[in-house]
Design a protein around this motif. Sequence first.
Motif, short mmCIF file in Angstrom:
data_model
loop_
_atom_site.label_atom_id
_atom_site.label_comp_id
_atom_site.label_asym_id
_atom_site.label_seq_id
_atom_site.Cartn_x
_atom_site.Cartn_y
_atom_site.Cartn_z
N GLY A 53 0.90 -1.29 -0.30
CA GLY A 53 0.11 0.32 -0.56
C GLY A 53 1.13 0.95 -0.24
O GLY A 53 0.49 2.43 -0.08
N ASP A 54 1.97 0.97 -0.36
CA ASP A 54 2.72 2.41 0.22
C ASP A 54 4.00 2.06 -0.53
O ASP A 54 5.33 3.23 -0.20
CB ASP A 54 3.48 3.16 1.92
CG ASP A 54 3.65 2.33 2.32
OD1 ASP A 54 4.28 1.00 1.72
OD2 ASP A 54 4.13 1.26 3.45
N ILE A 73 3.37 7.99 4.38
CA ILE A 73 2.23 6.79 4.66
C ILE A 73 2.41 5.91 4.80
O ILE A 73 3.70 5.80 4.21
CB ILE A 73 0.89 6.96 3.13
CG1 ILE A 73 1.60 6.48 1.77
CG2 ILE A 73 0.51 8.36 2.60
CD1 ILE A 73 1.01 5.98 0.82
N ASP A 74 1.87 5.01 5.64
CA ASP A 74 2.84 4.12 5.98
C ASP A 74 1.35 3.06 5.82
O ASP A 74 0.49 3.33 6.33
CB ASP A 74 3.27 3.86 7.65
CG ASP A 74 4.42 2.85 7.12
OD1 ASP A 74 4.53 1.93 6.92
OD2 ASP A 74 4.72 3.22 8.55
N ALA A 75 1.20 2.00 4.50
CA ALA A 75 0.31 1.38 5.13
C ALA A 75 0.31 -0.36 6.17
O ALA A 75 1.90 -0.33 5.94
CB ALA A 75 -0.27 0.22 3.51
N LEU A 76 -0.96 -1.03 6.22
CA LEU A 76 -0.55 -1.71 6.52
C LEU A 76 0.99 -2.87 6.35
O LEU A 76 0.70 -3.42 5.25
CB LEU A 76 -1.70 -3.04 7.48
CG LEU A 76 -2.27 -2.42 8.34
CD1 LEU A 76 -4.24 -3.28 9.00
CD2 LEU A 76 -2.20 -1.78 8.90
N VAL A 135 -4.46 4.23 4.46
CA VAL A 135 -2.95 4.18 5.17
C VAL A 135 -2.43 4.94 6.68
O VAL A 135 -3.83 5.99 6.96
CB VAL A 135 -1.75 4.69 4.49
CG1 VAL A 135 -2.13 4.06 3.09
CG2 VAL A 135 -2.13 6.23 3.54
N TYR A 136 -1.78 4.94 6.94
CA TYR A 136 -1.59 5.69 8.49
C TYR A 136 -0.69 6.72 8.27
O TYR A 136 0.18 6.72 6.97
CB TYR A 136 -0.80 5.12 9.63
CG TYR A 136 -1.87 4.05 10.32
CD1 TYR A 136 -2.43 5.03 11.72
CD2 TYR A 136 -2.04 2.87 10.10
CE1 TYR A 136 -2.79 3.42 12.37
CE2 TYR A 136 -2.37 1.89 10.41
CZ TYR A 136 -3.14 2.62 12.03
OH TYR A 136 -3.97 1.97 12.68
N ILE A 144 -2.43 -1.05 14.10
CA ILE A 144 -2.02 -0.76 14.86
C ILE A 144 -0.80 -0.33 14.07
O ILE A 144 -0.59 -0.60 12.43
CB ILE A 144 -1.19 -1.06 16.38
CG1 ILE A 144 -0.17 -2.14 15.81
CG2 ILE A 144 -1.98 -1.36 17.49
CD1 ILE A 144 1.09 -2.70 16.38
N MET A 145 -0.17 1.44 14.50
CA MET A 145 0.57 2.60 13.30
C MET A 145 1.58 0.94 12.55
O MET A 145 2.31 0.47 13.99
CB MET A 145 0.74 3.14 14.22
CG MET A 145 2.15 3.92 13.27
SD MET A 145 2.40 5.90 13.99
CE MET A 145 3.59 6.54 13.09
#
Length: 288
Positions: A19-20, A54-57, A162-163, A216-217
């Motif tokens: 995802g990122d 961004i940061d995806a799981l 995403v986070y 979680i993040m």
Amino acid sequence: MPLAAIPGTFQVIGASPDGDSVRFRPDDPDAFANAGINARTNSSGAAQLRLDAIDALETHYTPRTAPHPWRQPADLGDGAATALLDLLGFSDVQRDDRGIVTAATPKERPGYILSRFADKYGRAVSFAYAGKRRGGASGSVYLEVPELRRSVNHRLLTAGWVYPTFYSMLYVDLREELAEVSVAARAARKGVWRHDSTVTGFGLKSRDQLQSQLVIMPKLFRRLADYLTLDEPSSVDLAGFPDFLEARNDRIFTVPRGQATSFATLVERRRQRLTLTVLPEQVVFIEA
């Protein structure tokens, strides 16, 4: 300092985009070198991108001492990867049991990136776009909020896939825009925010729970995976986790307070319960 606009093609066959992160080949083989971006490229000239902010799981994270990859809940991790490829114009994506793409329609898609540096792993830290750039295909540009909103980075944050994970080299006006849409996604309980337990806190009971249930993040997930794989295969004892985090020395500052500290100081442990005491969009990591 402006960013380099680099046209090229996004490529997925034989890769495992999540995802990122996705593979990108510039039209000009010398584009990264000309822009002063030390990206690592393969034999075809393609580089792996790290999508900025961004940061995806995690779908396949391998801690240094682990014999196999760890992952986070599949519906949201795989969903973010699917959303990214959809935004770039891919469909009918098929993967093997290792997550490697074996087929997609089409096999590659035109687009462009805006970037100015590569991270320590040689990934070009970028904002990514499908199609041609309005107002010019290449050269130095100043990224402003209207164009930021067209990036897949912004669109994935807006949808809650995403986070937000901000680093110090991200321009302040862009960070503020991305933080705003992240707050809106959380308020609307979109995507990861419907299930997130980063800031509400969570009790860690098992490794299976961490990988298949807890949302979680990803930064915190990776640090937990790194820590747990140093111990016995069944152990989830968090007694040493604060010291482990402190030793990692992830330097950060918080906004708007501007407090300079380490990530470890923001993660509160009470026995087997962890809580991030600052909202993710208020944490800015110092680029290593």
